[in-house]
Design a protein around this motif. Structure first.
Motif, mmCIF file in Angstrom:
data_model
loop_
_atom_site.group_PDB
_atom_site.id
_atom_site.type_symbol
_atom_site.label_atom_id
_atom_site.label_comp_id
_atom_site.label_asym_id
_atom_site.label_seq_id
_atom_site.Cartn_x
_atom_site.Cartn_y
_atom_site.Cartn_z
ATOM 1 N N THR A 27 0.821 -1.208 0.000
ATOM 2 C CA THR A 27 0.000 0.000 0.000
ATOM 3 C C THR A 27 0.857 1.261 0.000
ATOM 4 O O THR A 27 0.468 2.291 -0.553
ATOM 5 C CB THR A 27 -0.937 0.008 1.223
ATOM 6 O OG1 THR A 27 -1.714 -1.193 1.232
ATOM 7 C CG2 THR A 27 -1.886 1.193 1.195
ATOM 8 N N CYS B 290 0.866 4.281 5.459
ATOM 9 C CA CYS B 290 1.543 2.999 5.264
ATOM 10 C C CYS B 290 3.028 3.198 4.994
ATOM 11 O O CYS B 290 3.859 2.388 5.440
ATOM 12 C CB CYS B 290 0.895 2.228 4.116
ATOM 13 S SG CYS B 290 -0.756 1.609 4.495
ATOM 14 N N TRP C 257 -4.044 7.041 3.538
ATOM 15 C CA TRP C 257 -3.591 5.655 3.619
ATOM 16 C C TRP C 257 -2.196 5.463 3.063
ATOM 17 O O TRP C 257 -1.373 4.747 3.645
ATOM 18 C CB TRP C 257 -4.577 4.750 2.880
ATOM 19 C CG TRP C 257 -5.895 4.598 3.560
ATOM 20 C CD1 TRP C 257 -7.093 5.122 3.181
ATOM 21 C CD2 TRP C 257 -6.142 3.879 4.769
ATOM 22 N NE1 TRP C 257 -8.086 4.770 4.063
ATOM 23 C CE2 TRP C 257 -7.524 3.999 5.056
ATOM 24 C CE3 TRP C 257 -5.344 3.134 5.651
ATOM 25 C CZ2 TRP C 257 -8.130 3.417 6.152
ATOM 26 C CZ3 TRP C 257 -5.931 2.549 6.755
ATOM 27 C CH2 TRP C 257 -7.295 2.688 7.004
ATOM 28 N N ASN D 115 4.238 8.527 -1.955
ATOM 29 C CA ASN D 115 3.950 8.502 -0.521
ATOM 30 C C ASN D 115 5.214 8.751 0.300
ATOM 31 O O ASN D 115 5.167 9.438 1.329
ATOM 32 C CB ASN D 115 3.335 7.155 -0.139
ATOM 33 C CG ASN D 115 2.014 6.915 -0.834
ATOM 34 O OD1 ASN D 115 1.197 7.823 -0.982
ATOM 35 N ND2 ASN D 115 1.791 5.688 -1.291
ATOM 36 N N ILE E 134 -8.406 9.539 6.090
ATOM 37 C CA ILE E 134 -7.146 8.873 6.389
ATOM 38 C C ILE E 134 -6.261 8.887 5.149
ATOM 39 O O ILE E 134 -6.682 8.474 4.074
ATOM 40 C CB ILE E 134 -7.384 7.427 6.840
ATOM 41 C CG1 ILE E 134 -8.319 7.382 8.047
ATOM 42 C CG2 ILE E 134 -6.060 6.750 7.195
ATOM 43 C CD1 ILE E 134 -8.703 5.989 8.486
ATOM 44 N N ILE F 42 -5.426 2.497 -4.066
ATOM 45 C CA ILE F 42 -5.691 2.139 -2.667
ATOM 46 C C ILE F 42 -7.184 2.088 -2.385
ATOM 47 O O ILE F 42 -7.668 1.189 -1.667
ATOM 48 C CB ILE F 42 -5.013 3.159 -1.722
ATOM 49 C CG1 ILE F 42 -3.500 3.105 -1.903
ATOM 50 C CG2 ILE F 42 -5.391 2.893 -0.269
ATOM 51 C CD1 ILE F 42 -2.761 4.167 -1.114
ATOM 52 N N TRP G 193 -4.104 10.538 10.324
ATOM 53 C CA TRP G 193 -5.554 10.411 10.456
ATOM 54 C C TRP G 193 -6.093 11.833 10.625
ATOM 55 O O TRP G 193 -6.075 12.404 11.705
ATOM 56 C CB TRP G 193 -5.893 9.549 11.670
ATOM 57 C CG TRP G 193 -7.340 9.196 11.803
ATOM 58 C CD1 TRP G 193 -8.390 10.046 11.902
ATOM 59 C CD2 TRP G 193 -7.900 7.885 11.846
ATOM 60 N NE1 TRP G 193 -9.566 9.382 12.016
ATOM 61 C CE2 TRP G 193 -9.304 8.043 11.986
ATOM 62 C CE3 TRP G 193 -7.362 6.610 11.793
ATOM 63 C CZ2 TRP G 193 -10.166 6.951 12.079
ATOM 64 C CZ3 TRP G 193 -8.212 5.532 11.883
ATOM 65 C CH2 TRP G 193 -9.596 5.695 12.018
#
Length: 277
Positions: free
Chosen positions: A36, A245, A241, A59, A239, A44, A234
């Motif tokens: 992820t 991750c 993600w 990310n 979120i 995702i 969060w």
């Protein structure tokens, strides 16, 4: 059902297959977390999970450019390593005195153990009030003191069991050879206790690195650790993600490498004193 490999070594095939399946079940969340972290948002949030996708480093770039995760990692490293070093040093001296000289007649050892019998959340308010009065809120020193206090009883009791497995005759022989008490500790006890110290350091480091409650309540921005940093993804808009991750992957990697590097010491430490000759 057993299969003989070489000599007397036998392998229980059903037990091996079961252990392999259990290992896959426990490893799958980690695998999915890593996958992820390399996915784009559209991959995702698809209704059906995508196994085949085009990997991206967006990310991880987000962690470097738009968040303060590098500072969080530095804070966690300083706090965890410092508290673990202090705990191992103080815990070794305390455990040696309790194991060899029975300081306190057993009452002191039980009192030390009793400090681990209550939940940590029970002392959150006293810790917060004391640290606020001392000006230790949102400081690395405050977290180091906090983690040292929580890890020290565990380290003392763990090291006591290892020290008791070291034959006293080795220390007596060293004293006869003219070693001072400090030299006996440094040249005889510490080398024999290395597996036990390694196991203690691993557990204390893992606790300090993974701790969230006190790091969340006793820090604001300057001393924030990685666990609080991961929870920061969060947001009110949802979120994140992918970055979460990626942050979790970066958080897990150092402790995984550290544990694998000291794996041989863990095995020696768990079997320390099991066979005496």
């Amino acid at each position: 059902m057993y299969t003989r490999l070489t000599g007397r070594l036998k392998v229980n095939i059903p037990a091996t297959v079961l252990a392999f399946i259990i290992a896959l079940i426990f490893a799958f969340p980690i695998y999915w977390m890593i996958c992820t972290s390399f996915k784009q948002p559209l991959d995702i949030l698809t209704p059906r999970p995508k196994i085949v996708f085009s990997p991206t480093l967006e990310n991880y770039s987000y962690l470097q450019e738009k968040s303060h995760f590098g500072k969080y990692i530095l804070n966690s490293l300083v706090v965890s390593v410092s508290s673990t070093a202090i705990v191992c040093a103080l815990g070794f001296l305390a455990a040696y005195s309790l194991a060899r000289y029975n300081v306190g007649g057993g009452q002191l050892a039980f009192f030390i153990l009793s400090t681990r019998m209550f939940p940590p959340i029970a002392v959150v308010i006293p810790y917060f009030l004391i640290f606020r009065s001392l000006g230790l809120i949102d400081t690395r020193l405050g977290l180091i003191i906090c983690y040292t206090m929580f890890n020290l009883p565990f380290a003392i009791w763990l090291l006591m069991t290892f020290i008791k497995d070291i034959p006293v005759g080795l220390e007596d022989a060293a004293r006869i050879d003219g070693y001072t008490p400090f030299q006996v500790l440094l040249k005889v006890v510490v080398p024999l206790l290395a597996p036990g110290l390694a196991v203690t350091a691993i557990f204390c480091l893992l606790f300090s690195w993974n701790e969230f409650l006190f790091a969340f309540l006793l820090t604001r921005s300057m001393a924030t650790t990685v666990t609080v940093g991961v929870a920061g993804f969060w947001t009110q808009r949802g979120i994140l993600w992918g970055p979460m991750c990626a942050a979790a992957t970066v958080t897990v990697t150092p402790m995984l490498v550290f544990t694998l590097f000291l794996q041989r010491y863990i095995v020696r430490g768990l079997t320390f004193g099991a066979v005496k000759g």
